[in-house]
Design an enzyme around this catalytic site. Structure first.
Site, short mmCIF file in Angstrom:
data_model
loop_
_atom_site.label_atom_id
_atom_site.label_comp_id
_atom_site.label_asym_id
_atom_site.label_seq_id
_atom_site.Cartn_x
_atom_site.Cartn_y
_atom_site.Cartn_z
CB SER A 173 -3.71 -11.04 1.80
OG SER A 173 -2.69 -10.26 1.58
CE LYS A 228 -4.05 -1.49 -0.50
NZ LYS A 228 -4.92 -0.88 -1.43
N1 PMP Z 1 -3.41 -7.84 0.92
C1 PMP Z 1 -2.92 -7.01 1.98
C2 PMP Z 1 -2.48 -7.56 3.13
C3 PMP Z 1 -3.66 -5.72 1.88
O1 PMP Z 1 -3.60 -4.71 2.83
C4 PMP Z 1 -4.35 -5.21 0.88
C5 PMP Z 1 -4.99 -3.91 0.48
N2 PMP Z 1 -6.21 -3.80 1.28
C6 PMP Z 1 -4.43 -6.09 -0.27
C7 PMP Z 1 -4.14 -7.53 -0.35
C8 PMP Z 1 -5.32 -5.99 -1.48
O2 PMP Z 1 -4.93 -5.15 -2.37
P1 PMP Z 1 -5.85 -4.14 -3.20
O3 PMP Z 1 -6.67 -3.26 -2.32
O4 PMP Z 1 -5.19 -3.48 -4.31
O5 PMP Z 1 -6.89 -4.81 -3.82
#
Ligand code: PMP
Length: 290
Positions: free
Chosen positions: A254, A33
């Site tokens: 994630s 981010k």
């Molecule tokens: N994984 C993590 C740990 C995140 O913080 C985010 C962002 N919310 C994402 C994946 C997904 O990214 P995006 O918002 O670009 O879809």
């Protein structure tokens, strides 16, 4: 050089013969981010929409909040972060350490977080980075993450698929835009929490894969997805633990979900070329949850 000048140009890790992942923990606040936070704030500064001492407001599962608070600390902005209560304590501590103020909403309620952010922005004239609907979020990944992946895979092999979970969808849609020009037949596969399979047409539910599955499709164009794979919170957590213990790759849930989904897809489809994914953040911000 400022800390934010080191954002991006992250390494591409080899996870297995066919699987490669952008190691986004290399960004200065520890997550992917940092890319959109610097991109959107730089853009606002160029357009003179932001000046020192102004307040920035955003709704987030945490990493965008940490990234914005980090840049705000570097550049002298104030920060208000609206986030669901059930996001990890480590995330909240990081935001506060950078000087941000947290405004709570109920567990998993991103719709409310976004609505409250918009109300606060309108009422107080705070600058809204608007990550869930901002085209600059996609543009950032198109021009940075996607371009880096193309360059870094040049001597490795052709890309058969990209697989990753989506929060705002900015990472997915931006990387896709760049890669699909070079690899028009590339498959685009999302993964989402099995407890909240919203993009697959199911009900929104609470889950523990913080950062993805925020309850909507947001920037994702569902028409470009070839498949959506479901991963449970427990599976994501276990896969992250294994990446840490068996490979020394210190990443959050994630990232576990992304790697597991990619491995399942590779096993089933035996692609000719390679598959790319991202390791979005560092495991420290989940220590209380492992
Ligand atoms: N994984 C993590 C740990 C995140 O913080 C985010 C962002 N919310 C994402 C994946 C997904 O990214 P995006 O918002 O670009 O879809």
């Amino acid at each position: 050089m400022r800390p934010s000048d080191t954002v991006g140009n992250t390494p591409l890790l080899k996870i297995s013969d066919k699987l490669y992942a952008k190691f986004e923990v290399f960004n200065p606040s520890g997550s992917i981010k940092d890319r959109i936070a610097t991109y959107i704030i730089n853009n606002a500064e160029q357009k003179k929409l932001l000046k020192k001492g102004d307040t920035i407001v955003e709704a987030t599962s945490g990493n965008t909040g940490i990234a914005i608070a980090f840049i705000a600390a570097e550049r002298g902005y104030k920060v208000k972060i609206v986030m669901p209560k059930n996001m990890s304590e480590e995330r909240k501590q990081m935001i506060r350490l950078f000087g941000g103020e947290i405004i709570d909403v109920e567990d998993g309620d991103f719709d409310r977080a976004i609505a409250l952010r918009d109300e606060l922005s309108a009422k107080h004239g705070w600058f809204n980075t608007n990550q869930f609907f901002n085209p600059l979020n996609i543009e950032c990944h198109e021009k940075t993450t996607g371009v880096e992946i193309l360059r870094q895979t040049e001597n490795i092999g052709k890309i058969s698929a990209m697989i990753l979970g989506t929060g705002t969808g900015g990472t997915m849609m931006g990387i896709r835009k760049t890669l699909i020009k070079e690899y028009p037949k590339m498959k685009v596969i999302a993964c989402e929490p099995a407890e909240s399979p919203v993009m697959s047409g199911g009900e929104h539910g609470t889950h523990g894969i913080q950062g993805i599955g925020d309850g909507g499709k947001f920037l994702v164009d569902l028409k470009v997805l070839d498949e959506i794979l479901l991963i449970t919170t427990e599976e994501a957590k276990e896969r992250a633990k294994k990446l840490i213990k068996e490979k020394g790759i210190f990443v959050g849930f994630s990232s576990g979900a992304n790697v597991l989904a990619a491995e399942r897809w590779i096993q089933k489809n035996n692609p000719e070329g390679i598959v790319v994914t991202v390791l979005s953040d560092r495991a420290e911000r989940y220590l209380s949850l492992f």
